[in-house]
Design a protein around this motif. Structure first.
Motif, short mmCIF file in Angstrom:
data_model
loop_
_atom_site.label_atom_id
_atom_site.label_comp_id
_atom_site.label_asym_id
_atom_site.label_seq_id
_atom_site.Cartn_x
_atom_site.Cartn_y
_atom_site.Cartn_z
N PHE A 31 0.91 -1.27 -0.08
CA PHE A 31 -0.09 0.01 0.02
C PHE A 31 0.93 1.18 -0.01
N GLU A 32 2.17 1.16 0.31
CA GLU A 32 3.11 2.15 0.07
C GLU A 32 3.83 2.34 -1.08
N ASP A 33 3.51 1.47 -2.03
CA ASP A 33 4.33 1.44 -3.19
C ASP A 33 3.55 2.42 -4.09
N LEU A 34 4.25 3.38 -4.68
CA LEU A 34 3.90 4.47 -5.64
C LEU A 34 3.30 3.75 -6.96
N TRP A 35 3.88 2.80 -7.30
CA TRP A 35 3.68 2.45 -8.66
C TRP A 35 2.50 0.95 -8.48
N ALA A 36 2.03 0.86 -7.20
CA ALA A 36 0.99 -0.30 -7.16
C ALA A 36 -0.24 -0.20 -8.12
N ILE A 37 -0.85 -1.17 -8.43
CA ILE A 37 -1.92 -1.05 -9.29
C ILE A 37 -3.28 -1.54 -8.54
N GLN A 38 -4.22 -0.92 -8.22
CA GLN A 38 -5.13 -1.16 -7.57
C GLN A 38 -6.62 -1.48 -8.48
N SER A 39 -7.27 -2.59 -8.34
CA SER A 39 -8.47 -2.84 -8.97
C SER A 39 -9.66 -3.28 -8.11
N PHE A 40 -10.88 -3.21 -8.50
CA PHE A 40 -12.10 -3.74 -7.99
C PHE A 40 -12.12 -5.32 -8.33
N ASP A 41 -12.58 -5.80 -7.16
CA ASP A 41 -12.23 -7.45 -7.74
C ASP A 41 -14.08 -7.93 -7.91
N VAL A 42 -14.38 -7.73 -9.07
CA VAL A 42 -15.89 -8.10 -9.27
C VAL A 42 -16.21 -9.32 -8.95
N ASP A 43 -15.26 -10.40 -9.25
CA ASP A 43 -15.76 -11.73 -9.17
C ASP A 43 -15.89 -12.07 -7.56
N HIS A 44 -15.24 -11.55 -6.94
CA HIS A 44 -15.17 -11.96 -5.23
C HIS A 44 -16.04 -10.79 -4.38
N ASN A 47 -20.65 -10.25 -0.75
CA ASN A 47 -21.36 -9.61 0.28
C ASN A 47 -20.69 -8.25 0.71
N GLU A 48 -19.62 -8.05 -0.03
CA GLU A 48 -18.80 -6.78 0.59
C GLU A 48 -18.01 -6.40 -1.04
N ASP A 49 -17.75 -5.08 -0.77
CA ASP A 49 -16.79 -4.57 -1.99
C ASP A 49 -15.13 -5.15 -1.69
N ARG A 50 -14.95 -5.91 -2.61
CA ARG A 50 -13.19 -6.25 -2.35
C ARG A 50 -12.56 -5.67 -3.47
N PHE A 51 -11.25 -5.36 -3.24
CA PHE A 51 -10.39 -4.81 -3.88
C PHE A 51 -8.96 -5.64 -4.03
N MET A 52 -8.21 -5.62 -5.31
CA MET A 52 -7.01 -6.37 -5.26
C MET A 52 -6.05 -5.07 -5.50
N ILE A 53 -4.66 -5.30 -5.01
CA ILE A 53 -3.64 -4.43 -5.39
C ILE A 53 -2.35 -5.11 -5.70
#
Length: 98
Positions: A31-44, A47-53
């Motif tokens: 979460f400190e990586d300036l180049w990290a790629i974050q996205s919404f995890d539609v498949d999972h 019951n709650e919004d999940r994300f991947m980084i």
């Protein structure tokens, strides 16, 4: 990200470290990586919004971390693993284009 609090299930953290060789403490660093790629995890996101980084840890390993944001101050880590080849390529391509 220092203003966020990290949380996780201790049993899940233990089983994740056993299965993937990645601790959730190490996973926090992506979460400190300036180049990290974050996205919404539609498949999972059932019951709650999940994300991947995808980002680099302090150990310089490229990790994929699944997480939720239950409130404005907390990131709850669900799982963490090393990036697969295609995820690594995506990260490298996006970091080169920035």
């Amino acid at each position: 990200m220092s203003h966020y609090r990290f949380a996780w299930d201790p049993d899940k953290a233990h089983s994740n470290a056993q299965k993937h060789g990645v601790s959730f403490d190490e996973a926090k660093a992506v979460f400190e990586d300036l180049w990290a790629i974050q996205s919404f995890d539609v498949d999972h996101s059932l019951n709650e919004d999940r994300f991947m980084i995808i980002g680099r840890s302090e150990r310089e390993r490229l990790l994929v971390v699944s997480f939720t944001v239950p409130d404005y101050q907390t990131i709850r880590i669900i799982s963490a693993r090393r990036a697969q080849i295609q995820e690594r390529k995506s990260y490298e391509e996006k970091s080169r284009s920035r």
